[in-house]
Design a protein around this motif. Structure first.
Motif, mmCIF file in Angstrom:
data_model
loop_
_atom_site.group_PDB
_atom_site.id
_atom_site.type_symbol
_atom_site.label_atom_id
_atom_site.label_comp_id
_atom_site.label_asym_id
_atom_site.label_seq_id
_atom_site.Cartn_x
_atom_site.Cartn_y
_atom_site.Cartn_z
ATOM 1 N N GLY A 13 39.036 69.209 1.289
ATOM 2 C CA GLY A 13 37.800 69.536 0.582
ATOM 3 C C GLY A 13 37.736 70.922 -0.017
ATOM 4 N N GLU A 14 38.880 71.542 -0.226
ATOM 5 C CA GLU A 14 38.898 72.876 -0.815
ATOM 6 C C GLU A 14 38.528 72.804 -2.283
ATOM 7 O OE1 GLU A 14 42.689 74.710 -0.549
ATOM 8 O OE2 GLU A 14 41.990 76.092 0.977
ATOM 9 N N PRO A 15 37.652 73.682 -2.751
ATOM 10 C CA PRO A 15 37.296 73.631 -4.170
ATOM 11 C C PRO A 15 38.480 74.020 -5.041
ATOM 12 C CG PRO A 15 36.312 75.538 -3.121
ATOM 13 C CD PRO A 15 36.939 74.734 -2.034
ATOM 14 N N PHE A 16 38.509 73.478 -6.259
ATOM 15 C CA PHE A 16 39.605 73.778 -7.163
ATOM 16 C C PHE A 16 39.390 75.076 -7.927
ATOM 17 C CE2 PHE A 16 39.983 69.025 -7.168
ATOM 18 C CZ PHE A 16 41.168 68.998 -6.468
ATOM 19 N N ARG A 17 38.117 75.428 -8.076
ATOM 20 C CA ARG A 17 37.818 76.567 -8.941
ATOM 21 C C ARG A 17 37.307 77.735 -8.140
ATOM 22 N NH1 ARG A 17 37.042 74.519 -14.212
ATOM 23 N NH2 ARG A 17 36.778 76.672 -14.800
ATOM 24 N N GLU A 18 37.515 78.904 -8.696
ATOM 25 C CA GLU A 18 36.969 80.091 -8.061
ATOM 26 C C GLU A 18 35.454 80.110 -8.214
ATOM 27 O OE1 GLU A 18 40.256 81.142 -6.491
ATOM 28 O OE2 GLU A 18 38.518 82.466 -6.294
#
Lengths: 185, 355
Positions: free
Chosen positions: B25-30
């Motif tokens: 579930g890590e986001p792709f964007r900063e």
């Protein structure tokens, strides 16, 4: 308690195994079931069945990844239950939508009709997923393994919904091409 | 015609690593990416909170991956934290059937040799939160054997039958239950061909062999005490493989071979290990901000595939430290040139395998 400690409890035939599993993975499995069954009560029953299955399977199994092992059992049980309910006109949740979307992966009627072994299909899917960029792969698995909605995926990965939809569309198209190439669809 | 239901069903059997990867579930964007802000609108703030949660989940996932892998289909990896509290000791010296064990915490050592380390007999107290009884172990001839890894193929590894582990220990066992052949797992115990039964025993499980190592009271001065005297490494390995820490940690199984043309480099590496003095892993100096060697200094895993089917699994850490994976409290610091030569070779062989 870490996963191996929990598994050790199963091996020791300790009933604490189930309570510890439920404590750690109850919510996770419940979410997996709920997305498929769209009913808290049914999901609860499904998750209880998962614990029973785990109790039967461990030992002799020592799951490498307990979460994925339990998630897979829950998913399979929930899909079976969904199938049964669907026959009784009770089907709802993300499954019909996902099935509809996945129809896009299947070539038209002009193609040669073939019965495909599920193991062969899984092997193709594994190869397919291996070759995908991580972002596309995670989105695809979220959608069609976890049955998350597009909105949920967008929020979780901090992407726009349109980006998720486009990614899924392109990934399905690639899968369709691969299935055609493999001559299994 | 194939149905979409078949695809959905077959997806249920895909490799677990894909499921775990998506679960992270890590986001792709900063944070703060403008288009995401616009697209998500009000939900951005909520997503940001979720992203934080997601990172926590990822750490859990990493731990799970680390714990679950490598020691053979999930058999216990004894992490540093776990090691600190695990142990089973023979109280009062030699122990025969019917004598008892106490379960408790492990002190570093009371004996301090001039060179190297003495791995102490583990002091095990029967405290409520002890995880000793959760670790796969059995007691044989007064020694405690702890799970090392599961190997495929039993023909070359399994030797003579020595007894049957009863698997009678669980979290409710009392001190009196810690008797000869008791343990947390059960099965027929055999010697391992080519290995001293005082150091290694095994329990065959179908087509696989569950290996157990006894390190209690082991005196290790130089690497040769372990790598040659116990593991008989030199001249007995058929192949050497490796994977980057990232691959190992996330269970990617991106394992590569070190070409046989590099035998000279491997030999020099083994020689350097044999010559190096043993030390406590906790004495490896950490730089500011580093938490422990496993999270912050590990770079490669090396697998020596032995003639008898055994795998000697080594963990390589920045700074020239090498550890046998079954003895995670001790390591050697080898000659810098030999270590660099090996790690440079691994980078050269496959740049993407490094970290």
């Amino acid at each position: 308690m870490d996963d191996n400690q929990i598994i050790a409890l199963y091996w020791a035939r300790s009933e604490n195994a189930i309570s510890e599993t439920a404590k750690k993975y109850g919510n996770y499995c419940h979410r997996v079931a709920l997305r498929i069954l769209d009913s808290r009560e049914d999901s609860e029953e499904c998750v209880n069945d998962t614990w029973l299955k785990a109790w039967e399977a461990i030992p002799p199994t020592w799951p490498e990844h307990l979460s994925a092992f339990l998630g897979k059992i829950t998913r399979n049980l929930a899909l079976q239950r969904h199938e049964k309910y669907n026959a009784a006109k009770r089907g709802s949740g993300q499954v019909p939508l996902a099935l509809h979307e996945l129809e896009g992966c299947i070539p038209g009627k002009g193609d040669v009709e073939k019965i495909i072994d599920e193991m062969v299909l899984t092997e193709i899917l594994n190869r397919f997923l291996e070759g995908l960029p991580p972002e596309s792969r995670r989105i695809f698995v979220r959608r069609y393994w976890y049955l998350h909605s597009v909105k949920e995926i967008a929020e979780e990965y901090r992407l726009s919904e349109s980006k998720v939809k486009v990614t899924l569309f392109r990934t399905r198209s690639k899968l369709r091409q691969l299935l055609e190439k493999e001559g299994v669809a | 015609m194939m149905e979409s239901r078949q695809i959905l069903s077959a997806l249920g059997e895909i490799k677990e690593k894909f499921v775990l990867e998506a679960e992270a579930g890590e986001p792709f964007r900063e944070a703060g990416a403008a288009d995401v802000d616009r697209a998500a609108g009000k939900t951005w703030r909520m997503s940001r909170r979720k992203a934080v949660t997601g990172r926590k989940k990822t750490v859990t996932g990493q731990r799970k991956a680390e714990m679950g892998r490598r020691n053979g289909r999930g058999w216990k990896i004894l992490t540093a934290a776990c090691a600190a509290i695990l142990g089973v000791a023979i109280l009062g010296g030699g122990l025969g059937a019917g004598e008892w064990f106490r379960v408790g915490t492990q002190s570093r050592t009371e004996e301090t040799p001039a060179v190297g380390v003495v791995i102490p007999p583990l002091e095990v107290s029967h405290e409520e939160n002890s995880v000793a009884d959760m670790i796969g172990f059995f007691i044989y001839q007064g020694r405690v054997y702890v799970q090392y890894r599961l190997e495929n193929g039993i023909d070359d590894l399994v030797g003579e039958y020595v007894g049957r582990a009863t698997g009678s220990i669980d979290e409710w066992s009392s001190e009196e239950d810690y008797v000869e052949l008791a343990g947390s797992i059960s099965g027929d115990i055999y010697t391992v061909n080519g290995m001293s039964p005082e150091f290694m025993l095994c329990i065959p499980r179908g087509e696989q062999v569950d290996l157990f190592i006894n390190d209690n009271g082991l005196t290790l001065e130089t690497g040769a005490d372990l790598f040659e005297e116990r593991l008989h490494l030199s001249g007995n390995y058929l192949a050497v493989e490796y994977e980057g820490r990232e691959s190992w940690f996330y269970g990617k199984e991106e394992v590569y071979s070190v070409g046989s043309e590099h035998e000279t480099v491997i030999s020099r590496f083994v020689e350097a290990m044999n010559e190096a003095e043993f030390m406590w892993a906790e004495d490896i100096p950490l730089e500011e901000g580093q938490r422990n060697i496993f999270d912050d200094k590990e770079i490669y895993h090396l697998y020596f595939r032995m003639e008898n089917g055994l795998t000697v699994h080594l963990r390589l850490f920045d700074g020239g430290y090498v550890m046998f994976s079954a003895l995670h409290r001790v390591c050697v610091q080898i000659d810098e040139a030999a270590f660099s030569e090996m790690t440079e070779l691994l980078v050269k062989e496959n740049p993407s395998a490094g970290n």
